[in-house]
Design an enzyme around this catalytic site. Sequence first.
Site, PDB file in Angstrom:
ATOM      1  N   HIS A  81       0.835  -1.203   0.000  1.00 30.44           N
ATOM      2  CA  HIS A  81       0.000   0.000   0.000  1.00 30.44           C
ATOM      3  C   HIS A  81       0.871   1.254   0.000  1.00 30.44           C
ATOM      4  O   HIS A  81       2.022   1.209   0.409  1.00 30.44           O
ATOM      5  CB  HIS A  81      -0.811   0.097   1.305  1.00 30.44           C
ATOM      6  CG  HIS A  81      -1.655  -1.075   1.637  1.00 30.44           C
ATOM      7  ND1 HIS A  81      -3.020  -1.051   1.549  1.00 30.44           N
ATOM      8  CD2 HIS A  81      -1.339  -2.319   2.114  1.00 30.44           C
ATOM      9  CE1 HIS A  81      -3.523  -2.211   1.951  1.00 30.44           C
ATOM     10  NE2 HIS A  81      -2.518  -3.002   2.288  1.00 30.44           N
ATOM     11  N   TYR A  82       0.280   2.386  -0.405  1.00 32.73           N
ATOM     12  CA  TYR A  82       0.847   3.668   0.036  1.00 32.73           C
ATOM     13  C   TYR A  82      -0.118   4.245   1.048  1.00 32.73           C
ATOM     14  O   TYR A  82      -1.322   3.947   1.036  1.00 32.73           O
ATOM     15  CB  TYR A  82       1.184   4.621  -1.103  1.00 32.73           C
ATOM     16  CG  TYR A  82       0.074   5.090  -2.035  1.00 32.73           C
ATOM     17  CD1 TYR A  82      -1.107   5.666  -1.554  1.00 32.73           C
ATOM     18  CD2 TYR A  82       0.251   5.008  -3.414  1.00 32.73           C
ATOM     19  CE1 TYR A  82      -2.090   6.121  -2.426  1.00 32.73           C
ATOM     20  CE2 TYR A  82      -0.731   5.458  -4.291  1.00 32.73           C
ATOM     21  CZ  TYR A  82      -1.899   6.010  -3.784  1.00 32.73           C
ATOM     22  OH  TYR A  82      -2.858   6.461  -4.647  1.00 32.73           O
ATOM     23  N   THR A  83       0.429   5.072   1.951  1.00 32.92           N
ATOM     24  CA  THR A  83      -0.392   5.557   3.066  1.00 32.92           C
ATOM     25  C   THR A  83      -1.346   6.677   2.648  1.00 32.92           C
ATOM     26  O   THR A  83      -2.397   6.845   3.260  1.00 32.92           O
ATOM     27  CB  THR A  83       0.498   6.106   4.199  1.00 32.92           C
ATOM     28  OG1 THR A  83       1.287   7.171   3.658  1.00 32.92           O
ATOM     29  CG2 THR A  83       1.403   5.022   4.770  1.00 32.92           C
ATOM     30  N   GLU A 146       2.589  -0.865   4.513  1.00 42.50           N
ATOM     31  CA  GLU A 146       2.254   0.505   4.121  1.00 42.50           C
ATOM     32  C   GLU A 146       3.547   1.289   3.886  1.00 42.50           C
ATOM     33  O   GLU A 146       4.447   1.297   4.728  1.00 42.50           O
ATOM     34  CB  GLU A 146       1.463   1.203   5.244  1.00 42.50           C
ATOM     35  CG  GLU A 146       0.059   0.682   5.430  1.00 42.50           C
ATOM     36  CD  GLU A 146      -0.962   1.339   4.490  1.00 42.50           C
ATOM     37  OE1 GLU A 146      -0.565   2.230   3.680  1.00 42.50           O
ATOM     38  OE2 GLU A 146      -2.139   0.947   4.563  1.00 42.50           O
ATOM     39  N   HIS A 184      -2.689  -3.235  -3.170  1.00 43.56           N
ATOM     40  CA  HIS A 184      -4.061  -3.036  -2.687  1.00 43.56           C
ATOM     41  C   HIS A 184      -5.007  -2.794  -3.866  1.00 43.56           C
ATOM     42  O   HIS A 184      -6.126  -3.293  -3.900  1.00 43.56           O
ATOM     43  CB  HIS A 184      -4.081  -1.841  -1.722  1.00 43.56           C
ATOM     44  CG  HIS A 184      -5.285  -1.790  -0.854  1.00 43.56           C
ATOM     45  ND1 HIS A 184      -5.572  -0.722  -0.037  1.00 43.56           N
ATOM     46  CD2 HIS A 184      -6.298  -2.684  -0.671  1.00 43.56           C
ATOM     47  CE1 HIS A 184      -6.713  -0.966   0.600  1.00 43.56           C
ATOM     48  NE2 HIS A 184      -7.160  -2.140   0.248  1.00 43.56           N
ATOM     49  N   ASP A 194      -3.815   2.282  -4.687  1.00 45.56           N
ATOM     50  CA  ASP A 194      -2.432   2.122  -4.203  1.00 45.56           C
ATOM     51  C   ASP A 194      -1.863   0.716  -4.431  1.00 45.56           C
ATOM     52  O   ASP A 194      -2.623  -0.244  -4.511  1.00 45.56           O
ATOM     53  CB  ASP A 194      -2.337   2.496  -2.706  1.00 45.56           C
ATOM     54  CG  ASP A 194      -3.256   1.681  -1.805  1.00 45.56           C
ATOM     55  OD1 ASP A 194      -4.433   1.501  -2.162  1.00 45.56           O
ATOM     56  OD2 ASP A 194      -2.789   1.230  -0.746  1.00 45.56           O
TER      57      ASP A 194
END
Length: 275
Positions: A81-83, A146, A184, A194
Amino acid sequence: MKNRLLLLLVAATTITACSKKVTNPHTKTNSVYTTQADSLSKILLAENPATLTDSLNQPIPSEFIGTVNFNLRKPNYVIIHYTAQDSVAQTVRTFTLVKPQVSAHYVISKDGKVIHMLNDYMRAWHAGVSKWGSISDMNSCSIGIELDNKGNEPFAPAQINSLLILLAKLKKDYNIPTANFIGHGDIAPGRKPDPGILFPWETLAKKGFGYYSDMIIVPAPANFDSATALRLIGYDTSNLPAAIGAFKRHFVQRESSNTLTQFDLDVLFNVYKKY
Ligand SMILES: [Zn+2]
């Protein structure tokens, strides 16, 4: 002499008092973690047989007899993921507040620091409503990672370096198949983008974490069924345009429109043959 001794005593007390001020800001939430882990361990230790009833609601006889051969279930997927947040501190705060109801096993900062927030054997809440192949509970079978990134910026080299080291450890510890390192956006097409079009999937694939298209792409045959290919890779094709967009963000990384150009089709044919 007496005064000097008193002075020393005062100094020592002051030093002790100062050192006591350095406290861990996460002590409170860490103790919540311990309490929750303790309550889950009680579930593991319970020796209750399954309660079953027949069609007339009469109990079916059952008994608990413990086997001696078992261990913990292992994660079989890694979801990246990216946050989409401003800082690691903000993400850590989100994951230590009850209200947002979200978490991940790991958070990696731009400078490469790895924050481990949940034991790998536990179920984090990072995937949400998602599907890959026939799996509809991705949280139960995956590790969530993340990356501190707003979503519209390149990923920091130190961050990717730490990610690669972490992925190598996870792959080895849990024997995770190459195909099972995904994003994700792959498992929640149309809902989550993401880790996005800028994520270095090719770098990961070169190290054995996920697949990517080859340098030389053989054109897809005229009768190539793109929807079936996407489904066999794992995409939920119930919303086909969304699945196409998710595929393009991960495997083509030019643009993420919901239509397949001839080049996109060729890449899809190339990728699908790896699965
Ligand atoms: Zn995500």
